[in-house]
Motif scaffolding. Structure first.
Motif, PDB file in Angstrom:
ATOM      1  N   VAL A 201       6.570   2.796   0.907  1.00 26.03           N
ATOM      2  CA  VAL A 201       6.377   2.815  -0.505  1.00 26.03           C
ATOM      3  C   VAL A 201       5.521   4.244  -0.895  1.00 26.03           C
ATOM      4  O   VAL A 201       4.878   4.784  -0.362  1.00 26.03           O
ATOM      5  CB  VAL A 201       4.930   1.694  -0.612  1.00 26.03           C
ATOM      6  N   THR A 202       5.904   4.649  -2.013  1.00 28.05           N
ATOM      7  CA  THR A 202       5.413   5.977  -2.352  1.00 28.05           C
ATOM      8  C   THR A 202       4.505   5.974  -3.699  1.00 28.05           C
ATOM      9  O   THR A 202       3.802   6.816  -4.064  1.00 28.05           O
ATOM     10  CB  THR A 202       6.871   6.694  -2.959  1.00 28.05           C
ATOM     11  N   GLY A 203       4.346   4.748  -4.178  1.00 29.72           N
ATOM     12  CA  GLY A 203       3.326   4.544  -5.328  1.00 29.72           C
ATOM     13  C   GLY A 203       3.264   2.826  -5.556  1.00 29.72           C
ATOM     14  O   GLY A 203       4.065   2.281  -5.365  1.00 29.72           O
ATOM     15  N   VAL A 204       1.821   2.515  -6.253  1.00 28.47           N
ATOM     16  CA  VAL A 204       1.774   1.170  -6.162  1.00 28.47           C
ATOM     17  C   VAL A 204       1.003   0.848  -7.512  1.00 28.47           C
ATOM     18  O   VAL A 204       0.215   1.954  -8.196  1.00 28.47           O
ATOM     19  CB  VAL A 204       0.832   0.622  -5.193  1.00 28.47           C
TER      20      VAL A 204
ATOM     21  N   VAL B 281       9.617   3.443  -4.590  1.00 22.18           N
ATOM     22  CA  VAL B 281      10.218   3.854  -3.352  1.00 22.18           C
ATOM     23  C   VAL B 281      11.069   5.100  -3.653  1.00 22.18           C
ATOM     24  O   VAL B 281      11.546   5.164  -4.771  1.00 22.18           O
ATOM     25  CB  VAL B 281      11.064   2.748  -2.391  1.00 22.18           C
ATOM     26  N   GLY B 282      11.362   5.871  -2.493  1.00 22.81           N
ATOM     27  CA  GLY B 282      12.656   6.808  -2.716  1.00 22.81           C
ATOM     28  C   GLY B 282      13.722   6.601  -1.895  1.00 22.81           C
ATOM     29  O   GLY B 282      13.387   6.085  -0.546  1.00 22.81           O
ATOM     30  N   LEU B 283      14.820   6.498  -2.460  1.00 23.63           N
ATOM     31  CA  LEU B 283      16.165   6.094  -1.744  1.00 23.63           C
ATOM     32  C   LEU B 283      16.851   7.419  -1.280  1.00 23.63           C
ATOM     33  O   LEU B 283      17.456   8.229  -2.253  1.00 23.63           O
ATOM     34  CB  LEU B 283      16.940   5.444  -2.523  1.00 23.63           C
TER      35      LEU B 283
ATOM     36  N   ALA C 198       0.839  -1.230  -0.011  1.00 24.46           N
ATOM     37  CA  ALA C 198      -0.191   0.072  -0.017  1.00 24.46           C
ATOM     38  C   ALA C 198       0.743   1.459  -0.177  1.00 24.46           C
ATOM     39  O   ALA C 198       2.008   1.146   0.473  1.00 24.46           O
ATOM     40  CB  ALA C 198      -1.105   0.107   1.199  1.00 24.46           C
ATOM     41  N   GLU C 199       0.488   2.347  -0.534  1.00 27.54           N
ATOM     42  CA  GLU C 199       1.236   3.796  -0.782  1.00 27.54           C
ATOM     43  C   GLU C 199       1.324   3.878   0.725  1.00 27.54           C
ATOM     44  O   GLU C 199       0.374   3.962   1.646  1.00 27.54           O
ATOM     45  CB  GLU C 199       0.309   4.668  -1.411  1.00 27.54           C
ATOM     46  N   LYS C 200       2.408   4.519   1.091  1.00 20.99           N
ATOM     47  CA  LYS C 200       2.870   4.907   2.331  1.00 20.99           C
ATOM     48  C   LYS C 200       2.952   3.850   3.503  1.00 20.99           C
ATOM     49  O   LYS C 200       3.054   4.015   4.686  1.00 20.99           O
ATOM     50  CB  LYS C 200       1.818   6.008   2.965  1.00 20.99           C
ATOM     51  N   GLY C 201       2.717   2.529   2.787  1.00 17.35           N
ATOM     52  CA  GLY C 201       2.958   1.399   3.811  1.00 17.35           C
ATOM     53  C   GLY C 201       4.396   0.892   3.751  1.00 17.35           C
ATOM     54  O   GLY C 201       5.446   1.522   3.085  1.00 17.35           O
ATOM     55  N   SER C 202       5.019   0.030   4.435  1.00 20.82           N
ATOM     56  CA  SER C 202       6.418  -0.456   4.558  1.00 20.82           C
ATOM     57  C   SER C 202       6.663  -1.777   3.710  1.00 20.82           C
ATOM     58  O   SER C 202       5.502  -2.517   3.634  1.00 20.82           O
ATOM     59  CB  SER C 202       6.684  -0.829   5.894  1.00 20.82           C
ATOM     60  N   ILE C 203       7.857  -1.815   3.177  1.00 20.96           N
ATOM     61  CA  ILE C 203       8.220  -3.049   2.785  1.00 20.96           C
ATOM     62  C   ILE C 203       9.602  -3.237   2.623  1.00 20.96           C
ATOM     63  O   ILE C 203      10.359  -2.240   2.883  1.00 20.96           O
ATOM     64  CB  ILE C 203       7.858  -3.148   1.274  1.00 20.96           C
TER      65      ILE C 203
END
Length: 200
Positions: free
Chosen positions: A149-152, A159-161, A135-140
């Motif tokens: 997560v920034t987009g799905v 993601v942004g690094l 999910a967007e703004k969730g963790s992975i």
């Protein structure tokens, strides 16, 4: 359990086949300070058990079973490959990332990278059966690294690094087409399972 905050980048010293399993040997420095037999260490996000080690240089040995080889990219590692390493979290430590079990759910692939001024946007492909847990703004966890997560999409996520992640993990050196280990949020898996088993 782990937090997805990588402690050091180690180096593969060898991967020895043992029928349908293998022995993985990893060179490390920082995490070798307090090794003990049976300790859990996440190697590219895979929870492995220390079965032995040598010193000068520190080489840690892990047994890798068939299930791990099937679900992760551990079996594709070659000598000198860099790997993300994290020791199991202490009960009195801060949980700086998110709850990571080290139980890899499957593998994904780097689809693209787009550099920014001080960071990079990276898109990963993933199996459709895992996409429903992201999910967007969730963790992975990607190769053991806790990311937001920034987009799905139906079979991808973004993601942004930040510079620290690019410097301190192997993700800074990943190119399009490179495979990665994926662990989705354990809470999402439990919620999905509960919904499946409570359907009328």
């Amino acid at each position: 359990m782990f937090t997805g905050i990588i402690e050091e980048i180690g180096e593969v010293a060898g991967l020895e086949p043992r029928g349908d399993s293998a022995v993985l040997i990893v060179r490390a420095t920082r995490i070798a300070d307090d090794l003990r037999h049976g300790a859990s260490i996440a190697v590219n996000g895979v929870c492995l058990t220390v079965v032995g080690w040598s010193e000068s240089p520190a080489e840690i040995r892990f047994d890798v079973m068939a299930e791990t080889l099937k679900r992760s990219v551990i079996g594709t590692l070659a000598k000198h490959d860099p790997v993300n390493l994290e020791r199991a979290v202490r009960a009195d430590a801060r949980l700086d990332g998110h709850v990571v079990q080290g139980h890899v759910d499957g593998t994904g692939v780097v689809l693209s990278r787009a550099p920014g001024d001080e960071w990079e946007a990276v898109r990963f492909g993933l199996p459709a059966d895992l996409a429903r847990f992201v999910a967007e703004k969730g963790s992975i966890a990607v190769d053991g690294v806790s990311l937001t997560v920034t987009g799905v999409g139906p079979d991808w996520f973004d993601v942004g690094l930040i510079p620290e992640t690019l410097r301190a993990t192997t993700l800074g050196g990943k190119a399009a087409g490179d495979p990665v280990n994926l662990e989705v949020d354990v809470l999402a898996k439990y919620v999905a399972r509960l919904l499946e088993t409570t359907k009328p």
